[in-house]
Enzyme design. Structure first.
Site, PDB file in Angstrom:
ATOM      1  N   LYS A 122      74.929   4.757  26.837  1.00 48.91           N
ATOM      2  CA  LYS A 122      73.839   4.353  27.733  1.00 48.91           C
ATOM      3  C   LYS A 122      72.624   5.204  27.402  1.00 48.91           C
ATOM      4  O   LYS A 122      72.767   6.344  26.959  1.00 48.91           O
ATOM      5  CB  LYS A 122      74.246   4.579  29.196  1.00 48.91           C
ATOM      6  CG  LYS A 122      73.417   3.797  30.182  1.00 48.91           C
ATOM      7  CD  LYS A 122      73.882   2.366  30.281  1.00 48.91           C
ATOM      8  CE  LYS A 122      73.111   1.559  31.276  1.00 48.91           C
ATOM      9  NZ  LYS A 122      73.716   0.233  31.466  1.00 48.91           N
TER      10      LYS A 122
HETATM   11  P1  NAD Z   1      66.260  -5.529  37.592  1.00 48.38           P
HETATM   12  O1  NAD Z   1      65.328  -4.386  37.536  1.00 48.38           O
HETATM   13  O2  NAD Z   1      65.857  -6.783  36.902  1.00 48.38           O
HETATM   14  O3  NAD Z   1      66.563  -5.897  39.120  1.00 48.38           O
HETATM   15  C1  NAD Z   1      66.900  -4.983  40.106  1.00 48.38           C
HETATM   16  C2  NAD Z   1      66.563  -5.621  41.445  1.00 48.38           C
HETATM   17  O4  NAD Z   1      67.051  -4.790  42.492  1.00 48.38           O
HETATM   18  C3  NAD Z   1      65.070  -5.813  41.689  1.00 48.38           C
HETATM   19  O5  NAD Z   1      64.868  -7.064  42.317  1.00 48.38           O
HETATM   20  C4  NAD Z   1      64.724  -4.685  42.670  1.00 48.38           C
HETATM   21  O6  NAD Z   1      63.628  -4.987  43.485  1.00 48.38           O
HETATM   22  C5  NAD Z   1      66.017  -4.635  43.464  1.00 48.38           C
HETATM   23  N1  NAD Z   1      66.233  -3.403  44.200  1.00 48.38           N
HETATM   24  C6  NAD Z   1      65.995  -2.122  43.838  1.00 48.38           C
HETATM   25  N2  NAD Z   1      66.336  -1.286  44.828  1.00 48.38           N
HETATM   26  C7  NAD Z   1      66.815  -2.066  45.836  1.00 48.38           C
HETATM   27  C8  NAD Z   1      67.335  -1.800  47.131  1.00 48.38           C
HETATM   28  N3  NAD Z   1      67.426  -0.552  47.591  1.00 48.38           N
HETATM   29  N4  NAD Z   1      67.743  -2.840  47.873  1.00 48.38           N
HETATM   30  C9  NAD Z   1      67.639  -4.113  47.417  1.00 48.38           C
HETATM   31  N5  NAD Z   1      67.162  -4.407  46.220  1.00 48.38           N
HETATM   32  C10 NAD Z   1      66.746  -3.411  45.436  1.00 48.38           C
HETATM   33  O7  NAD Z   1      67.659  -4.984  37.066  1.00 48.38           O
HETATM   34  P2  NAD Z   1      68.906  -5.833  36.565  1.00 48.38           P
HETATM   35  O8  NAD Z   1      68.847  -5.898  35.070  1.00 48.38           O
HETATM   36  O9  NAD Z   1      69.014  -7.083  37.349  1.00 48.38           O
HETATM   37  O10 NAD Z   1      70.098  -4.839  36.932  1.00 48.38           O
HETATM   38  C11 NAD Z   1      70.620  -4.759  38.253  1.00 48.38           C
HETATM   39  C12 NAD Z   1      71.953  -4.034  38.197  1.00 48.38           C
HETATM   40  O11 NAD Z   1      72.829  -4.731  37.321  1.00 48.38           O
HETATM   41  C13 NAD Z   1      71.899  -2.598  37.652  1.00 48.38           C
HETATM   42  O12 NAD Z   1      72.896  -1.834  38.315  1.00 48.38           O
HETATM   43  C14 NAD Z   1      72.270  -2.758  36.196  1.00 48.38           C
HETATM   44  O13 NAD Z   1      72.806  -1.576  35.648  1.00 48.38           O
HETATM   45  C15 NAD Z   1      73.304  -3.848  36.318  1.00 48.38           C
HETATM   46  N6  NAD Z   1      73.527  -4.587  35.087  1.00 48.38           N
HETATM   47  C16 NAD Z   1      72.514  -5.236  34.443  1.00 48.38           C
HETATM   48  C17 NAD Z   1      72.786  -5.952  33.298  1.00 48.38           C
HETATM   49  C18 NAD Z   1      71.722  -6.780  32.603  1.00 48.38           C
HETATM   50  O14 NAD Z   1      72.065  -7.503  31.655  1.00 48.38           O
HETATM   51  N7  NAD Z   1      70.491  -6.765  33.045  1.00 48.38           N
HETATM   52  C19 NAD Z   1      74.080  -5.969  32.756  1.00 48.38           C
HETATM   53  C20 NAD Z   1      75.101  -5.298  33.448  1.00 48.38           C
HETATM   54  C21 NAD Z   1      74.802  -4.621  34.609  1.00 48.38           C
END
Ligand code: NAD
Length: 427
Positions: free
Chosen positions: A117
């Site tokens: 990571k």
């Molecule tokens: P992103 O930045 O696109 O979205 C995150 C969302 O969460 C945003 O809408 C933000 O406003 C919201 N958010 C932040 N703090 C918050 C809170 N306290 N309450 C409610 N909403 C809140 O990120 P993402 O890529 O969608 O990733 C989200 C999660 O999924 C992370 O934990 C990431 O590690 C995990 N993840 C992402 C991927 C990927 O392909 N993008 C793959 C595996 C895991």
């Protein structure tokens, strides 16, 4: 030119708590599997930590220095693989924990990868696109010696996207002297990205939700779904589940949540978010807080924001029949215990959100073969991988009479431990 030196190794309590939580999951699996203590010791520690201070010329001609990390946890099963996160709270312990989770995730889905990571402690919301480009290119150049298509392949995570990956690909390729698309995944389609990559994590979350519904003998059609976080993962998951007949009754982002018992239209909500920057204020929906959102009665709760969201403070009040972890590490171990006692099934992150890394793997294979597969072909391979992994985890869960998180950890740790054992400790 003014030089602001602001870089120090970033640490914080939530990073420490998160790492402890991930280590405890490993300890539990090691104990149940009666793991060789030497292998347990190897798996507890990342193989390599790169910490760099990344100087960036800002648009106002000042220079700021940001802390960047790349943690490579284990590569017994193949090259390191894992996303890059840009967030003010990025800290070394959090990145170590996320790298370990990647090792387990790749093993659960049986991909020929280890886990890594990366992250930079910065606030991308306050930076211009030019500043982000300079940050990304400099950070990439500082990781250059330890990444590469057969060594460590980065991908997007929180607040990084396909544009960030394009800059990484270009910087790496410029330094090599030739195009190396397979050095990074999650690239734009026009730069040898894969069909289906943008929504892959969400499709995996949706498939896991559908398989769980089958396991629980619940129809997905009409099932009430609540999603915390409406970013990459949350918004596409809402859209796919809506397409499959589920009713998305509530979603939230960092500014708050909304609920509509009649069901929200994810497509219209995406448009609203694009215009206003938030889901709040969506036509016909009632505004709620993030705390209220997590406590709404529903069939499936999908945390898709950040870690440590379901804690002992709210686990008692969760009103979902099951939780599908779109985010990484959204449930603390104490909360996990409460949920298990309350018989709320949790499909763990390392299975539920493995769709992203699965299509990253498919993108990498396409790049290595200089091929581009159709969306149907990619989605069919993704479907097969996630359904197989889901069934493997259910098998371990039943065999060890555990919850699904422990079942998934047992599967992952036994696969990685076997590889470490067969390779041996050299010299
Ligand atoms: P992103 O930045 O696109 O979205 C995150 C969302 O969460 C945003 O809408 C933000 O406003 C919201 N958010 C932040 N703090 C918050 C809170 N306290 N309450 C409610 N909403 C809140 O990120 P993402 O890529 O969608 O990733 C989200 C999660 O999924 C992370 O934990 C990431 O590690 C995990 N993840 C992402 C991927 C990927 O392909 N993008 C793959 C595996 C895991």
């Amino acid at each position: 030119m003014i030089l602001h030196i602001i870089a120090e190794p970033t640490m914080n309590d939530s990073g420490t708590a998160f790492l402890n939580h991930v280590l405890r999951q490993l300890d539990t699996a090691a104990e149940i599997l009666n793991l060789d203590p030497a292998i347990h010791e190897v798996l507890k520690k990342p193989k390599r930590i790169l910490m760099v201070s990344v100087p960036v010329k800002m648009d106002d001609n000042t220079v700021r220095v940001f802390m960047g990390y790349r943690v490579q946890h284990n590569n017994a099963r193949g090259p390191y693989k894992g996303g890059i996160r840009y967030h003010p709270n990025v800290n070394m312990e959090e990145v170590i924990a996320l790298a370990m989770l990647m090792t387990w995730k790749c093993a659960v889905v049986d991909l020929p990868y280890g886990g890594a990571k990366g992250g930079v402690a910065c606030n991308p919301k306050e930076m211009s696109i030019h500043e982000l480009e300079r940050l990304t290119r400099r950070y990439t150049s500082m990781m250059f010696e330890v990444v590469g298509p057969l060594v460590d392949i980065p991908a997007p995570d929180v607040y990084t996207d396909s544009q960030t990956m394009a800059w990484i690909m270009d910087t790496y390729s410029q330094l090599k002297g030739y195009q190396v698309p397979e050095c990074v995944t999650g690239k734009p389609l026009s730069l040898l990205g894969s069909h289906g990559r943008a929504e892959a994590t969400s499709r995996g979350v949706a498939i896991a939700t559908r398989e769980l519904a089958k396991l629980l003998n619940k129809p997905l059609n009409g099932a009430r779904v609540v999603i915390q976080g409406f970013g990459n993962v949350g918004s596409y998951a809402a859209s796919i589940l809506h397409e499959w007949g589920a009713k998305i009754i509530a979603v939230s982002d960092s500014r708050g949540g909304i609920v509509d018992e009649k069901g929200l239209n994810p497509q219209a909500l995406m448009e609203h978010k694009k215009k206003t920057g938030t889901v709040v204020g969506f036509d016909g929906a009632k505004q709620i807080t993030n705390e209220e959102l997590l406590e709404l009665p529903c069939d499936f709760l999908i945390p898709a924001a950040l870690e440590n969201q379901i804690t002992p403070a709210n686990a008692d009040k969760i009103n979902a029949a099951a939780i599908v972890e779109g985010a990484n590490g959204p449930t603390t171990p104490e909360a996990d215990k409460i949920l298990t006692e309350r018989k709320i099934i949790v499909v763990p992150d390392i299975l539920a959100n493995a769709g992203g890394v699965t299509v990253s793997y498919l993108e990498w294979v396409q790049n290595l073969k200089r091929e581009q597969w159709s969306l149907e072909e990619v989605n069919a391979k993704l479907e097969q991988k996630i359904v197989t992994a889901f069934n493997d985890v259910v098998r371990y869960t039943k065999q060890y009479e555990s919850n699904m998180r422990t079942g998934a950890m047992l599967l992952a740790v036994s696969r990685v431990a076997e590889a470490v054992k067969l390779l041996g400790i050299w010299p």
